[in-house]
Motif scaffolding. Structure first.
Motif, PDB file in Angstrom:
ATOM      1  N   MET A  78       0.831  -1.206   0.000  1.00 39.94           N
ATOM      2  CA  MET A  78       0.000   0.000   0.000  1.00 39.94           C
ATOM      3  C   MET A  78       0.869   1.262   0.000  1.00 39.94           C
ATOM      4  N   PHE A  79       1.989   1.191   0.713  1.00 43.02           N
ATOM      5  CA  PHE A  79       2.928   2.315   0.717  1.00 43.02           C
ATOM      6  C   PHE A  79       3.473   2.536  -0.699  1.00 43.02           C
ATOM      7  N   GLY A  80       3.870   1.433  -1.343  1.00 44.35           N
ATOM      8  CA  GLY A  80       4.363   1.533  -2.718  1.00 44.35           C
ATOM      9  C   GLY A  80       3.299   2.066  -3.658  1.00 44.35           C
ATOM     10  N   MET A  81       2.050   1.677  -3.416  1.00 37.66           N
ATOM     11  CA  MET A  81       0.941   2.161  -4.214  1.00 37.66           C
ATOM     12  C   MET A  81       0.783   3.669  -4.070  1.00 37.66           C
ATOM     13  N   GLY A  82       0.979   4.152  -2.843  1.00 42.85           N
ATOM     14  CA  GLY A  82       0.879   5.587  -2.582  1.00 42.85           C
ATOM     15  C   GLY A  82       1.909   6.394  -3.351  1.00 42.85           C
ATOM     16  N   CYS A 129     -19.148  -9.276   2.954  1.00 40.41           N
ATOM     17  CA  CYS A 129     -17.846  -8.680   3.264  1.00 40.41           C
ATOM     18  C   CYS A 129     -17.425  -7.618   2.242  1.00 40.41           C
ATOM     19  N   PRO A 130     -16.676  -6.600   2.675  1.00 41.45           N
ATOM     20  CA  PRO A 130     -16.149  -5.589   1.744  1.00 41.45           C
ATOM     21  C   PRO A 130     -14.920  -6.122   1.007  1.00 41.45           C
ATOM     22  N   GLY A 131     -14.381  -5.300   0.114  1.00 37.60           N
ATOM     23  CA  GLY A 131     -13.248  -5.734  -0.713  1.00 37.60           C
ATOM     24  C   GLY A 131     -11.979  -6.000   0.067  1.00 37.60           C
ATOM     25  N   GLY A 132     -11.584  -5.094   0.923  1.00 40.70           N
ATOM     26  CA  GLY A 132     -10.356  -5.271   1.693  1.00 40.70           C
ATOM     27  C   GLY A 132      -9.112  -4.843   0.923  1.00 40.70           C
ATOM     28  N   PRO A 133      -7.961  -4.827   1.596  1.00 36.87           N
ATOM     29  CA  PRO A 133      -6.708  -4.351   0.986  1.00 36.87           C
ATOM     30  C   PRO A 133      -6.269  -5.151  -0.239  1.00 36.87           C
ATOM     31  N   THR A 134      -6.598  -6.446  -0.285  1.00 38.18           N
ATOM     32  CA  THR A 134      -6.169  -7.271  -1.413  1.00 38.18           C
ATOM     33  C   THR A 134      -6.736  -6.753  -2.726  1.00 38.18           C
ATOM     34  N   SER A 135      -7.964  -6.215  -2.687  1.00 36.76           N
ATOM     35  CA  SER A 135      -8.568  -5.683  -3.916  1.00 36.76           C
ATOM     36  C   SER A 135      -7.774  -4.487  -4.435  1.00 36.76           C
ATOM     37  N   ASN A 136      -7.195  -3.710  -3.513  1.00 35.73           N
ATOM     38  CA  ASN A 136      -6.371  -2.564  -3.929  1.00 35.73           C
ATOM     39  C   ASN A 136      -5.092  -3.030  -4.618  1.00 35.73           C
ATOM     40  N   THR A 177      -6.543   3.085  -9.247  1.00 33.23           N
ATOM     41  CA  THR A 177      -6.176   2.744  -7.870  1.00 33.23           C
ATOM     42  C   THR A 177      -6.831   3.668  -6.852  1.00 33.23           C
ATOM     43  N   ALA A 178      -6.911   4.949  -7.167  1.00 28.92           N
ATOM     44  CA  ALA A 178      -7.542   5.902  -6.241  1.00 28.92           C
ATOM     45  C   ALA A 178      -9.007   5.535  -6.011  1.00 28.92           C
ATOM     46  N   LEU A 179      -9.690   5.136  -7.074  1.00 26.57           N
ATOM     47  CA  LEU A 179     -11.088   4.702  -6.958  1.00 26.57           C
ATOM     48  C   LEU A 179     -11.175   3.453  -6.091  1.00 26.57           C
ATOM     49  N   SER A 180     -10.264   2.505  -6.291  1.00 27.70           N
ATOM     50  CA  SER A 180     -10.257   1.260  -5.526  1.00 27.70           C
ATOM     51  C   SER A 180     -10.049   1.522  -4.035  1.00 27.70           C
ATOM     52  N   VAL A 181      -9.065   2.352  -3.711  1.00 27.12           N
ATOM     53  CA  VAL A 181      -8.779   2.673  -2.307  1.00 27.12           C
ATOM     54  C   VAL A 181      -9.977   3.383  -1.674  1.00 27.12           C
ATOM     55  N   SER A 182     -10.585   4.304  -2.415  1.00 25.85           N
ATOM     56  CA  SER A 182     -11.747   5.042  -1.900  1.00 25.85           C
ATOM     57  C   SER A 182     -12.914   4.094  -1.643  1.00 25.85           C
ATOM     58  N   LEU A 183     -13.168   3.177  -2.583  1.00 25.06           N
ATOM     59  CA  LEU A 183     -14.265   2.218  -2.416  1.00 25.06           C
ATOM     60  C   LEU A 183     -14.022   1.294  -1.229  1.00 25.06           C
ATOM     61  N   SER A 216     -14.707   4.844 -17.660  1.00 26.51           N
ATOM     62  CA  SER A 216     -13.472   4.521 -18.376  1.00 26.51           C
ATOM     63  C   SER A 216     -13.100   3.062 -18.135  1.00 26.51           C
ATOM     64  N   LEU A 217     -12.225   2.530 -18.988  1.00 21.78           N
ATOM     65  CA  LEU A 217     -11.790   1.139 -18.838  1.00 21.78           C
ATOM     66  C   LEU A 217     -11.131   0.929 -17.474  1.00 21.78           C
ATOM     67  N   LYS A 218     -10.301   1.869 -17.043  1.00 25.12           N
ATOM     68  CA  LYS A 218      -9.630   1.740 -15.742  1.00 25.12           C
ATOM     69  C   LYS A 218     -10.643   1.704 -14.602  1.00 25.12           C
ATOM     70  N   GLN A 219     -11.699   2.509 -14.696  1.00 25.50           N
ATOM     71  CA  GLN A 219     -12.730   2.507 -13.656  1.00 25.50           C
ATOM     72  C   GLN A 219     -13.521   1.208 -13.666  1.00 25.50           C
ATOM     73  N   ARG A 220     -13.818   0.689 -14.864  1.00 20.98           N
ATOM     74  CA  ARG A 220     -14.546  -0.583 -14.960  1.00 20.98           C
ATOM     75  C   ARG A 220     -13.735  -1.713 -14.340  1.00 20.98           C
ATOM     76  N   ILE A 221     -12.434  -1.688 -14.583  1.00 21.68           N
ATOM     77  CA  ILE A 221     -11.542  -2.697 -13.999  1.00 21.68           C
ATOM     78  C   ILE A 221     -11.598  -2.632 -12.472  1.00 21.68           C
ATOM     79  N   SER A 222     -11.530  -1.425 -11.924  1.00 21.60           N
ATOM     80  CA  SER A 222     -11.544  -1.253 -10.461  1.00 21.60           C
ATOM     81  C   SER A 222     -12.844  -1.746  -9.852  1.00 21.60           C
ATOM     82  N   ILE A 223     -13.962  -1.392 -10.464  1.00 14.17           N
ATOM     83  CA  ILE A 223     -15.266  -1.775  -9.918  1.00 14.17           C
ATOM     84  C   ILE A 223     -15.462  -3.287 -10.002  1.00 14.17           C
TER      85      ILE A 223
END
Length: 289
Positions: free
Chosen positions: A17-21, A77-84, A94-100, A225-232
């Protein structure tokens, strides 16, 4: 997974998650909330459609009560860190994923007891009231997801050259970690794996593929967008298996209820690997065109 395994997994996710940031900036999150359509669609998939699919599946498949309740637990259950992590590897938003993850994790503090109690009444015909440790769940999301991402973003703002240099190595390390976790889970559960897959494999695969498919399709229908569809899609299909196992064994005090979350945890890593490969190819084609 035992306490040592959970601790190693949590530490690994914190580092990732740090690397993601390091690849994110505040403007990425601003864009998510300025145009909230993607957030709303993601939350609808996670909080409404996922439980509906879960209840539909236990009425469709012939399941033992223990497996059926396990399906409901995973659907709550929610997505959790693994989904990020998987979104990051799939080059999604990624920002959408972390927010969700952050928002759904907080909302499910209320929705999990409601959905699981409804499932228990539906399957067993009796009421059982469960309560989540709210403080512990909030701390888990904060420590594993929000804090390390924020620290990575802070370092990027202060040392942009370093952040840019570290982005690719961290992503490669994340991919290696993903494979190692999958192998470790399979090796650890190998003795009971075949029996578990026979009991809960097909319904877990159906829940996983349907939720990912519905998430992606809704994103397509609403012109994301394709990136948003992937995240959802990933947020819908990659659930917090550790939380599911904890609910089964600690809150409901029945290890048989943990079979489906355990099987789902293995299957979702395999389908996620396929989805990561597909999404990266799809994004590459989009860039070329």
């Amino acid at each position: 997974m035992d306490n040592i395994s959970n601790a190693i997994l949590a530490l690994s996710l914190i580092i990732i998650m740090f690397g993601m940031g390091l690849s994110l900036s505040p403007k990425d999150f601003v864009q998510v909330f300025v145009r909230p359509k993607a957030i709303l669609i993601g939350l609808i998939c996670q909080l409404i459609l996922l439980p509906i699919i879960g209840f539909s599946l236990i009425n469709t498949f012939t399941l033992s009560p223990e497996i059926a309740i396990g399906v409901i637990i995973m659907a709550a259950c929610p997505g959790g860190p693994t989904s990020n992590l998987i979104t990051h590897l799939a080059n999604g938003d990624t920002a959408l994923s972390v927010s969700l993850t952050a928002i759904s994790s907080l909302i499910t503090l209320i929705s999990i007891p409601f959905i699981i109690n409804l499932g228990l009444q539906h399957v067993l015909g009796e009421g059982t009231v469960i309560q989540l440790d709210i403080l512990a769940t909030i701390l888990q999301v904060f420590i594993i997801v929000i804090l390390p991402v924020a620290l990575g973003m802070f370092l990027k703002a202060k040392k942009p050259d370093f952040a840019l240099k570290m982005e690719k190595p961290v992503k490669k390390a994340s991919g290696i970690f993903f494979v190692l976790v999958l192998v470790a889970i399979i090796v650890k559960e190998r003795a009971l794996l075949f029996s578990y897959l026979q009991q809960a494999g097909l319904v877990s695969l159906a829940l996983n593929i349907l939720t990912m498919g519905v998430g992606y399709l809704l994103g397509y229908l609403f012109h994301l967008s394709l990136k948003q569809r992937i995240s959802i899609a990933i947020e819908g299909g990659i659930q917090n298996g550790t939380l599911g196992i904890s609910i089964a064994t600690i809150l409901l005090q029945n290890t048989a209820y943990a079979v489906t979350p355990a099987v789902y945890g293995i299957i979702m890593f395999i389908t996620a690997g396929v989805f990561i490969y597909w999404s990266n190819r799809a994004l590459s084609r989009q860039i070329k065109n």
